[in-house]
Motif scaffolding. Sequence first.
Motif, PDB file in Angstrom:
ATOM      1  N   THR B  39       0.832  -1.205   0.000  1.00 13.08           N
ATOM      2  CA  THR B  39       0.000   0.000   0.000  1.00 13.08           C
ATOM      3  C   THR B  39       0.862   1.247   0.000  1.00 13.08           C
ATOM      4  OG1 THR B  39      -0.232  -0.271   2.376  1.00 13.08           O
ATOM      5  CG2 THR B  39      -2.085  -0.974   1.038  1.00 13.08           C
ATOM      6  N   GLN B  43       0.632   4.143  -2.718  1.00 10.06           N
ATOM      7  CA  GLN B  43       0.500   5.539  -2.309  1.00 10.06           C
ATOM      8  C   GLN B  43       1.495   6.420  -3.078  1.00 10.06           C
ATOM      9  OE1 GLN B  43       1.648   6.249   1.726  1.00 10.06           O
ATOM     10  NE2 GLN B  43       0.219   7.917   2.020  1.00 10.06           N
ATOM     11  N   LEU B  46       0.417   6.802  -6.751  1.00 10.05           N
ATOM     12  CA  LEU B  46      -0.698   7.742  -6.864  1.00 10.05           C
ATOM     13  C   LEU B  46      -0.230   9.167  -6.640  1.00 10.05           C
ATOM     14  CD1 LEU B  46      -3.446   5.739  -4.983  1.00 10.05           C
ATOM     15  CD2 LEU B  46      -3.403   6.253  -7.410  1.00 10.05           C
ATOM     16  N   LYS B  47       0.720   9.341  -5.718  1.00 13.69           N
ATOM     17  CA  LYS B  47       1.208  10.685  -5.416  1.00 13.69           C
ATOM     18  C   LYS B  47       1.899  11.290  -6.641  1.00 13.69           C
ATOM     19  CE  LYS B  47       3.481  13.165  -1.693  1.00 13.69           C
ATOM     20  NZ  LYS B  47       4.915  13.329  -2.001  1.00 13.69           N
ATOM     21  N   ASP B  52      -3.172  12.565  -3.708  1.00 13.61           N
ATOM     22  CA  ASP B  52      -2.707  12.358  -2.338  1.00 13.61           C
ATOM     23  C   ASP B  52      -3.736  11.552  -1.570  1.00 13.61           C
ATOM     24  OD1 ASP B  52      -0.211  13.123  -1.439  1.00 13.61           O
ATOM     25  OD2 ASP B  52      -0.694  15.252  -1.689  1.00 13.61           O
ATOM     26  N   VAL B  53      -3.371  10.348  -1.163  1.00 14.76           N
ATOM     27  CA  VAL B  53      -4.305   9.536  -0.371  1.00 14.76           C
ATOM     28  C   VAL B  53      -3.605   9.004   0.865  1.00 14.76           C
ATOM     29  CG1 VAL B  53      -5.816   8.806  -2.248  1.00 14.76           C
ATOM     30  CG2 VAL B  53      -3.752   7.502  -1.779  1.00 14.76           C
ATOM     31  N   GLU B  54      -4.403   8.696   1.867  1.00 19.15           N
ATOM     32  CA  GLU B  54      -3.874   8.037   3.061  1.00 19.15           C
ATOM     33  C   GLU B  54      -3.455   6.626   2.662  1.00 19.15           C
ATOM     34  OE1 GLU B  54      -3.980   9.043   6.598  1.00 19.15           O
ATOM     35  OE2 GLU B  54      -3.926  10.955   5.522  1.00 19.15           O
ATOM     36  N   ARG B  55      -2.457   6.078   3.388  1.00 18.39           N
ATOM     37  CA  ARG B  55      -1.985   4.745   3.017  1.00 18.39           C
ATOM     38  C   ARG B  55      -3.090   3.693   3.144  1.00 18.39           C
ATOM     39  NH1 ARG B  55       0.125   0.705   5.461  1.00 18.39           N
ATOM     40  NH2 ARG B  55       0.284   1.766   7.431  1.00 18.39           N
ATOM     41  N   ALA B  58      -5.092   3.560   0.126  1.00 24.63           N
ATOM     42  CA  ALA B  58      -4.316   3.558  -1.121  1.00 24.63           C
ATOM     43  C   ALA B  58      -4.717   2.426  -2.065  1.00 24.63           C
ATOM     44  CB  ALA B  58      -2.825   3.486  -0.814  1.00 24.63           C
ATOM     45  N   TYR B  62      -5.945   3.048  -5.694  1.00 22.45           N
ATOM     46  CA  TYR B  62      -5.076   2.546  -6.764  1.00 22.45           C
ATOM     47  C   TYR B  62      -5.898   1.761  -7.779  1.00 22.45           C
ATOM     48  CZ  TYR B  62      -1.221   0.007  -8.980  1.00 22.45           C
ATOM     49  OH  TYR B  62      -0.341  -0.521  -9.886  1.00 22.45           O
TER      50      TYR B  62
END
Lengths: 225, 279
Positions: B39, B43, B46-47, B52-55, B58, B62
């Motif tokens: 994850t 993350q 994706l970044k 920007d997502v929390e793990r 993710a 994704y």
Amino acid sequence: MSQEKTKTAEASVPFWKEMFSAKNMKLLSRPFGSENPVTVQVLGICSALAVTAKLQPALVMALSVTVVTAFSNLIISLMRNSIPPRIRIIVQLTVIATLVILVDQVLKAVAFEVSKQLSVFVGLIITNCIVMGRLEAFAMANKPWPSFLDGIGNGIGYGIILVIVAIVRELLGSGTLLGHQIIPSCFYEAGYSNNGLFILPPMALILVGIIIWIQRSRNRNLIEK
Amino acid sequence: MFSNRYIFIYTTVLVAGAAIVLALAATLLQPMQSRNEETATMQEILKAAGKDVEREAAMEAYNEEITAELRVDREGRVVARYVNEDGAWKQVEGDAGVSRAFDCNMKAELDKASKGEADAFFPVFVCRGGDAYIVPLQGKGLWGAIWGYLAIGKDFNTVEGATFGHKGETPGLGAEIAGEDFQKQFEGKKIFDSRNGDFVSVTVQKGGAEKYAGQLENAVDAVSGGTITSNGVTKMLKDCLSCYVPFFERMRGEGRTVDPVAVATDTTAFVPVVGQVAR
């Protein structure tokens, strides 16, 4: 007659009273102040510099060291009569290293971000002088329960200093605590800015020095002649 | 006193006990640890694409954002394509022996490429049906490995975003490559020279991007005090992106800018490699 009397007296004292007797409680509380491993014995300074830029890693480090000192003290105390003196250091190291690897593995599984921040410093608990110091000085010569309390006390004593230093450093260096903004934005608008020096390792040393200074000026017995 | 015999037996039992405890713990915690690592990688990918997502979220993000995973060879041909079907990644085309882009180790592929082996297949993550193509980066800094992800836009030239990570660069100096300020600079940069169309990658320029000999859009500011790390990033970008240049050029030249599905169904771009690799 008298023998019988003492027997009943002993039985009437519940075991938990014995476990948490004043003597045992002292083992737990003394490392907080007059026998603090960081400020009085000046042990574990290296990690105190490294993990105190933010509060969260400092808390996790404090907890990890407490777990390791408590359980290594307990295990070594249980084994103390069977350990051949010639190899006692290596036996102690094996026990500490096993516990540290366990802590490291658990952190990687349940607190991944923090374990990344702490990176090598969890592994370096093995070389933290506090852990081995307590094994040599206390657990090798005392019963398991007092050893366990002594370990918890020293771990927390180390943790207190870490947390104090981390609070000051994170608050003044980043304006946050545990990642939450504490210093209001109007301060920044009025020209306040975070002090970058607090993020750098030397500031941790200076802060520990100030704590030592305050403690010794209040308790003159601690001043070396 | 303790005899030698006792000491030998004692240490053997102690060490065996420690080994059993650790082996047990490692086995029990392994699934959680590898999930965390997966994850965290998702993350990062994706970044790079600007998400920007929390793990914890993710994996879901994704599976939603990344619509296809490709493996491309050094000629720029797609040799495997995986798509996400209800949370499970399935190979839809290509050689069955080629694993998912997510599971592939960029370092191993780069090693194969540098040795001239033909079965070096580089991973590409296709974002939102072709809005961005994310490629992994792998290189060397001052003290150890550095890595990252770079998102290329659908013109196969503009950088949409970049993330960098490092094993142990100097805090405050080289370690700044993992900071927002450094990574933000890459947005909008180009990897080809606009004057002649040559591949020039993005250079991390010591003394500031203005000092770069070529076009300003091909350079970013280096980290002050982190020259060797900065040069490491430049080399990493050049080495890794050059492996993808045939793929980018193929995609650009043939005007297929959007749909990765078209890539796979079009036989000119998609050359399934079965058994041996066509050169």
